[in-house]
Design an enzyme around this catalytic site. Structure first.
Site: not given
Length: 467
Positions: A62, A254, A192, A97, A207, A202, A71
């Site tokens: 990414d 995502s 999307n 992202h 995968v 994908a 965090d």
């Protein structure tokens, strides 16, 4: 191949990327935690009693991951940047992202007992950041092939790929095959666009493709679909970490892929002997469809096997299954020199012949045997001709002997062997592709059936949380 980053291409984030919130006082930070509706739906507190993702490295290909975020501190490795600048991948400066994906996977929160901020599903997993680009342009000539191979070689057992492109090249197919040969589970977002157009990686064989589910348990309206879809996970109104200690909220597949990567890390931690495909098998066998069914035999192009349920995947008695599980075998294999320790294709053929699989007789021996038989046949003919000349009659034995109407001496009438029986291959109906497709024949799951979410607690009181 050139591929685009996914904050816009796959994430579908709100308001040109995300709504960002500063590092705020405890009340605001608690609001961030309270906004993580997926944790309640999954039953995250119960999940952590069975697995936290310990000893599992998750590669995140990414935009890099902010290791200094409160965090994520301590859970992020250095990684590597494949941008033109190179270097490490744990200090991104432009794009949140990758940090958001990492926090949903392995965030541990902050404050007293980690009660504030983002909590991931697998808070003890380690994140290996693999930085690609922070813009809309490609960064390597081989697309995601180099970053993926790097993640595999650095010990990642799960790799999250929340990006997409309309095509895939041979190097990338080989990289996917390489990852599977090293027993790495690859998880990718479907996109999307509310479209059936395949997005890669994908849609590539091997995968685990993930679409998005909305808060009401139905398929998110923008989630892409197709025969390759295998799972759904929360992808609407998702809070996560941003850069410089901030937070963000977004929609998109995502986020869904990140949650499935986290679920895979949980399963790999508890069941380390399972193959990548067998981990995927646990996730798909325990998923629930929008109309409340589980353990379905044929995935729907709209929602795959259903919405992932990590608690069930960790606690239900599931047979291990085959090596690849619900994943399709990769289309291409690594070259023989890479997969067989340097053996060439010719070497592989010799090994097969000498290993007891098949006859394995060298060609020169076969030629010699043929010559011997020919010479023997010639000798027999000469002897028979000479005897005929000498005796003026047929050779001893009469009808049925060599050359007579009864056939060849010593050989019974030819019997039908196994090779003469009708071959079942191609004559029996194949289950692949001949069963009616569930897409278009089942009611549209979006907005028609009650889903597993939509109320808190997310399951009926009679069941355990997360189930």
């Amino acid at each position: 191949m050139r591929f685009t980053r996914t904050l816009r291409a796959v994430s579908g984030a709100v308001v040109a990327g995300a709504l960002l919130f500063g590092t705020a006082p405890a009340a605001s930070a608690d609001y961030i935690r309270d906004g993580q509706w997926a944790l309640g739906a999954f039953g995250a507190d119960d999940i952590r009693r069975h697995s936290t993702g310990k000893n599992v490295i998750v590669g995140v290909i990414d935009s890099g991951v902010d290791a200094a975020h409160p965090d994520l501190k301590g859970n992020v490795l250095q990684g590597k940047s494949f941008t033109h600048a190179g270097g490490r991948a744990d200090h991104p400066t432009q794009d949140a992202h990758g940090t958001a994906m990492a926090a949903m996977i392995a965030g541990h929160g902050h404050g007293a007992n980690g009660s504030a901020g983002i909590m991931g599903l697998a808070p003890d997993a380690k994140i290996l950041p693999v930085m690609t680009d922070s813009t809309e342009t490609a960064v390597t000539s081989s697309g995601f092939a180099e970053p993926l191979r790097y993640a595999v070689d650095q010990g990642a057992k799960v790799v999250n790929m929340s990006f997409g492109s309309g095509s895939i090249d041979l190097d990338e197919k080989k990289a996917i095959s390489y990852a599977l040969s090293k027993d790495v589970l690859l998880v990718a977002a479907t996109g999307n666009d509310s479209s059936s157009s395949p997005q890669y990686p994908a849609a590539a064989p091997g995968v685990l493709a993930v679409g998005a589910v909305a808060k009401d348990g139905q398929v998110w309206r923008k989630s892409n679909y197709g025969e390759h879809v295998r799972l759904l996970a929360p992808g609407q109104g998702i809070y996560s970490a941003g850069l410089d200690g901030k937070y963000r909220q977004s929609d998109g597949t995502s986020d869904s892929a990140a949650y499935v990567s986290a679920a895979a890390a949980l399963v790999r931690s508890k069941f380390p002997d399972l193959t990548a495909g067998q981990v995927a098998n646990r996730l798909t066998r325990t998923a629930i469809t929008p109309n409340g069914k589980s353990d379905i035999s044929t995935p729907s192009p709209k929602y795959g096997y259903g919405t992932v349920r990590p608690f069930r995947a960790l606690t239900q008695d599931i047979p291990a299954g085959s090596k690849y599980g619900p994943l399709k075998a990769p289309e291409v294999e690594e070259s023989a020199s890479e997969e067989n320790g340097g053996a060439t294709a010719g070497d592989a053929g010799v090994q097969k012949a000498s290993g007891g699989s098949g006859i394995g007789i060298p060609p020169i021996v076969i030629i010699g045997l043929v010559l011997v038989l020919l010479v023997a046949a010639l000798v027999v003919v000469i002897v028979v001709v000479r005897r005929k000349k000498n005796n003026g009659g047929p050779p001893p034995g009469g009808p049925g002997g060599f050359g007579g109407p009864g056939g060849h001496v010593g050989f019974p009438p030819h019997q039908a062997g196994p090779h003469q029986q009708p071959s079942p291959y191609g004559q029996q109906p194949s289950p692949y592709g001949q069963q009616p497709s569930s897409y278009g024949q089942q009611p549209n799951p979006y907005g028609q059936q009650p889903g597993p979410y939509g109320s808190y607690p997310p399951v009926p009181p009679a069941q355990s949380p997360g189930q």
